[in-house]
Structure formats: structure tokens, C-alpha cells
Write a protein that holds these residues in place. Structure first.
Motif, PDB file in Angstrom:
ATOM      1  N   ILE A 241       0.445  -2.296  -5.005  1.00 13.62           N
ATOM      2  CA  ILE A 241      -0.476  -1.483  -4.214  1.00 13.62           C
ATOM      3  C   ILE A 241      -0.419  -1.968  -2.769  1.00 13.62           C
ATOM      4  O   ILE A 241      -0.536  -3.161  -2.493  1.00 13.62           O
ATOM      5  CB  ILE A 241      -1.918  -1.580  -4.757  1.00 13.62           C
ATOM      6  N   THR A 242      -0.215  -1.026  -1.859  1.00 15.89           N
ATOM      7  CA  THR A 242      -0.029  -1.377  -0.450  1.00 15.89           C
ATOM      8  C   THR A 242      -0.760  -0.359   0.424  1.00 15.89           C
ATOM      9  O   THR A 242      -0.986   0.779  -0.014  1.00 15.89           O
ATOM     10  CB  THR A 242       1.487  -1.429  -0.129  1.00 15.89           C
ATOM     11  N   PRO A 243      -1.128  -0.703   1.651  1.00 24.18           N
ATOM     12  CA  PRO A 243      -1.967   0.209   2.435  1.00 24.18           C
ATOM     13  C   PRO A 243      -1.244   1.324   3.167  1.00 24.18           C
ATOM     14  O   PRO A 243      -1.745   2.449   3.235  1.00 24.18           O
ATOM     15  CB  PRO A 243      -2.656  -0.733   3.436  1.00 24.18           C
ATOM     16  N   LEU A 244      -0.065   1.047   3.748  1.00 30.03           N
ATOM     17  CA  LEU A 244       0.540   1.997   4.674  1.00 30.03           C
ATOM     18  C   LEU A 244       1.954   2.429   4.313  1.00 30.03           C
ATOM     19  O   LEU A 244       2.393   3.513   4.681  1.00 30.03           O
ATOM     20  CB  LEU A 244       0.580   1.395   6.091  1.00 30.03           C
ATOM     21  N   ALA A 245       2.692   1.550   3.628  1.00 29.74           N
ATOM     22  CA  ALA A 245       4.124   1.767   3.383  1.00 29.74           C
ATOM     23  C   ALA A 245       4.864   1.997   4.704  1.00 29.74           C
ATOM     24  O   ALA A 245       5.730   2.861   4.810  1.00 29.74           O
ATOM     25  CB  ALA A 245       4.358   2.938   2.421  1.00 29.74           C
ATOM     26  N   SER A 246       4.498   1.197   5.697  1.00 30.29           N
ATOM     27  CA  SER A 246       5.117   1.313   7.021  1.00 30.29           C
ATOM     28  C   SER A 246       5.909   0.041   7.312  1.00 30.29           C
ATOM     29  O   SER A 246       6.014  -0.850   6.470  1.00 30.29           O
ATOM     30  CB  SER A 246       4.045   1.519   8.091  1.00 30.29           C
ATOM     31  N   ARG A 247       6.431  -0.068   8.537  1.00 30.83           N
ATOM     32  CA  ARG A 247       7.297  -1.195   8.870  1.00 30.83           C
ATOM     33  C   ARG A 247       6.514  -2.400   9.389  1.00 30.83           C
ATOM     34  O   ARG A 247       6.902  -3.049  10.360  1.00 30.83           O
ATOM     35  CB  ARG A 247       8.371  -0.766   9.865  1.00 30.83           C
ATOM     36  N   THR A 248       5.413  -2.701   8.742  1.00 30.78           N
ATOM     37  CA  THR A 248       4.756  -3.980   8.996  1.00 30.78           C
ATOM     38  C   THR A 248       5.540  -5.057   8.249  1.00 30.78           C
ATOM     39  O   THR A 248       6.255  -4.770   7.284  1.00 30.78           O
ATOM     40  CB  THR A 248       3.308  -3.971   8.493  1.00 30.78           C
TER      41      THR A 248
END
Length: 379
Positions: A12-19
Motif C-alpha cells: 500500500i502506497t500513497p502516490l505511486a509517483s517518483r518519490t
């Protein structure tokens, strides 16, 4: 160790972005041994990294941005996030949930309500605990089946909060070799009016208070050297008062040192690092930033505030960690690097960062997860 059956993990993850934390999660999922694990991911946003997942990974979304029907449900006592997480669990039937950050509203609480054991990966230090309410934080500390910290500094904060079952797994990067494209580097430097003999310091991250975005104009003012440039990679237009304030300070500055805001970079990110002569880390708190590993992998000298995990990485020959979070100390260290007084050796950095490669990191992560998921108590 013998495994009687595969474990089903819902990440489970918040953004699925390139953080940094989510890129690391992508690397983990891509490398997981499918003979041991069946994998799914639930994200609160439909981020770009979801498109890069292996085909066998089932993808779910959680309503991070409420639509009208979600708001109606919320007001009649049905939390859309909880509802979505319960539906996902009913469909996927995970043996474990893996929370990739502490900032996931209702995830830990819902796992407890469903009697699903969960692991939490802390990529946060205490300043970021403010983004989690007391009930959720207590649930994570008291109820998590296991907690992973990404640096000793992070590990210490978790222990101080009262957690017992904690492991240290340093953050890691996907690759070490990033070939330079000299033509692209020349184009980048030319874009910002950087002469061949000018010195470029770069910082990468979300332009935020925690990352010390507001220190950038102060650093420029104290340097006040027309042969020095500062480049910030990350973020875009000012979406809040804090960013607007910092950008106004940059735009109105009379310093001869120029500040350039490059915005988000993806395809050209490594070439921007190549275009820099040195890297500065201005964060007030930073657990174990991947950007410093990336800079070190290219042999760039690093000057940083004592913000957390950077103090665990930097050794003699790599750069400087200041004694305090002090702009004057940072500027003094930057000047010493530029004058060649510190004897920074790129080969030292490149050797050091080999401890934090994908292969090394995955080996440690798998050892921890083997013990957590497949020990006798959980069979």
C-alpha cells in the motif's frame, strides 16, 4: 528455509509517483521472487509508477481524492478509504499488508479491524510524524507486526516512539552507472547561462520546508559569487504560500549567485546531476535520501546539513556534513570544496555507495522479510 506456500502481500502506497520511497518500492516489487510471493499494490493515487509494474501485479486504487459519492458516504458514516481497503482485502485475500509509509490514512486501523498482520516501512523521521494523527500513529507503533527503518536515524525515532519489532534496512538505488551525455550536459548548462568555468551546486527534492527550500536564496545571498550557480530539481509552480514566498525571494534577490528552478526532471535527471560540480543537501530532516546516493554514485562532492541519514553515509573524502543546520557553515564548506581545500575524491564516493545498490539492499530486505513472513510463528 522451506516455504510451505506462497505468501500474498498487498503493498500500500500513497502516490505511486517518483518519490524516493516509491521508486524503491517499485524496485522491490520487480525483484521479488514469485516462487515465494504473490503481489498486489493499492495506491491512493493513480501515479505514473503503476504503469511500470510487472504484468502479474494486480493494481487497486484507494480514493485519495474524494468524488461526490465518496463525500456523501463519508457524511453518512462510511469512510470511502476504509470501504475500499476492505473490498481490496476481500478480493485479494492478502496474508500481509505492507505499508510503504506511515502517511496512509486508515490503512493500519483497517488492517487491525480485519485481523490482517501488517508491516510498516518508515521513510520518515520525527518531524514527519506530525502528518499522522495520534490514534493512527499509536496503531502503527503498537500493532504493526514488524517495522522497517530506512536508516539508523529513522530506526532511533521508531524505537523512541516505543516500537519493539524493528529492523534496519538502508534505502538503496537501482543502478550505479549513469553514463554521461556530454552534448546534453552542455545543453543544460547553456540553458541556464552557465559558463564552462562556473561551479554548479545542485539539490533535488520536493521544494518544501522539510527539504529546506527556503535556505536556497539565503545560500545564494551569502555566496554572492557570479561564477557559482544553484539549481533545484523537483516541483513546479508555487502551489502554496510557502513556495510563493521562497520563489519571490529568489526572483527579487540581488545576489550575483544565480538560482535556477529546473522543475521536475525524469528522462534528463541523471544528466542534470552530471551537469553539476557538487551536490548540497539542505534538508532539515531526511532519513536516508536517495538523491545523495545518486550524487555519490557519480563522485560528486556533497555538502549537507546534519539532517539524518546523510551523516551515516559521508566519510572522509566525500564532502562535508556541517556541525549545525547553519547556512553560514554550509556556505563556508561549499567555498572550501570549490577552492580544493577538502580533497574530495570521487572514487571514495563511488566505492562507498556500492553498499547501497539494489542487489545489496534487496538481499537485506529479503532476509528481514523471510524472518517476518516465513518464521515458525507465522506458519
Amino acid at each position: 528455509m522451506k516455504h510451505t506456500e506462497k505468501k500474498r502481500i498487498l503493498f500500500i502506497t500513497p502516490l505511486a509517483s517518483r518519490t524516493g520511497s516509491e521508486v524503491m518500492l517499485l524496485n522491490i516489487i520487480q525483484r521479488l521472487d514469485r516462487s515465494k510471493y504473490t503481489v498486489a499494490i493499492a495506491s491512493y493515487k493513480k501515479g505514473e509508477l503503476l504503469k511500470e509494474l510487472p504484468d502479474d501485479v494486480k493494481v487497486y486504487t484507494v480514493p485519495g481524492d474524494f468524488q461526490l459519492i465518496d463525500r456523501i458516504n463519508f457524511h453518512i458514516g462510511r469512510n470511502p478509504i476504509v470501504t475500499a481497503l476492505k473490498k481490496i482485502q476481500k478480493d485479494f485475500k492478502a496474508d500481509y499488508w505492507y505499508l510503504n509509509t506511515i502517511v496512509l490514512p486508515k490503512a493500519a486501523e483497517t488492517a487491525v479491524s480485519l485481523n490482517v498482520p501488517f508491516v510498516v516501512h518508515f521513510h520518515e523521521m520525527p518531524l514527519s510524524y506530525v502528518y499522522v494523527d495520534k490514534t493512527a500513529f499509536d496503531t502503527i507503533i503498537d500493532k504493526a507486526h514488524h517495522i522497517i527503518g530506512c536508516s539508523e536515524a529513522t530506526f532511533l525515532g521508531i524505537r523512541q516512539a516505543g516500537a519493539q519489532n524493528v529492523s534496519l534496512v538502508y534505502s538503496f538505488i537501482e543502478e550505479i552507472s549513469r553514463p554521461v551525455d556530454l552534448a546534453e550536459v552542455k545543453k543544460i548548462r547553456s540553458k541556464f547561462g552557465i559558463a564552462p568555468d562556473h561551479f554548479v551546486w545542485m539539490m533535488s527534492g520536493v521544494p518544501s520546508e522539510r527539504k529546506g527550500f527556503d535556505f536556497f536564496p539565503e545560500i545564494a545571498e551569502q555566496l554572492n559569487d557570479e561564477n557559482v550557480h544553484l539549481i533545484w530539481i523537483g516541483g513546479g509552480e508555487a502551489e502554496d504560500g510557502y513556495k510563493r514566498w521562497v520563489i519571490n525571494r529568489i526572483e527579487s534577490s540581488t545576489s550575483r549567485t544565480r538560482v535556477h528552478l529546473a522543475g521536475k526532471q525524469k528522462e534528463l535527471y541523471s544528466q542534470y546531476l552530471h551537469a553539476a560540480n557538487g551536490f548540497i543537501l539542505t534538508s532539515r530532516q531526511d532519513p536516508f535520501p536517495l538523491v545523495m546516493l545518486e550524487a555519490a554514485s557519480l563522485g560528486k562532492p556533497i555538502v549537507s546539513f546534519p539532517s539524518g541519514g546523510v551523516s551515516e553515509l559521508i566519510v572522509e573524502g566525500m564532502g562535508v556534513v556541517t556541525e549545525d543546520i547553519s547556512v553560514s557553515q554550509m556556505v563556508n564548506a561549499m567555498k572550501r570544496v570549490m577552492r580544493g581545500e577538502l580533497g574530495c575524491d570521487g572514487s571514495v564516493s563511488k566505492t562507498r555507495v556500492k553498499n547501497y545498490t539494489l542487489d545489496a539492499g534487496m538481499k537485506k530486505w529479503e532476509e528481514v522479510m523471510e524472518e517476518v513472513l516465513f518464521n515458525d510463528k507465522n506458519e
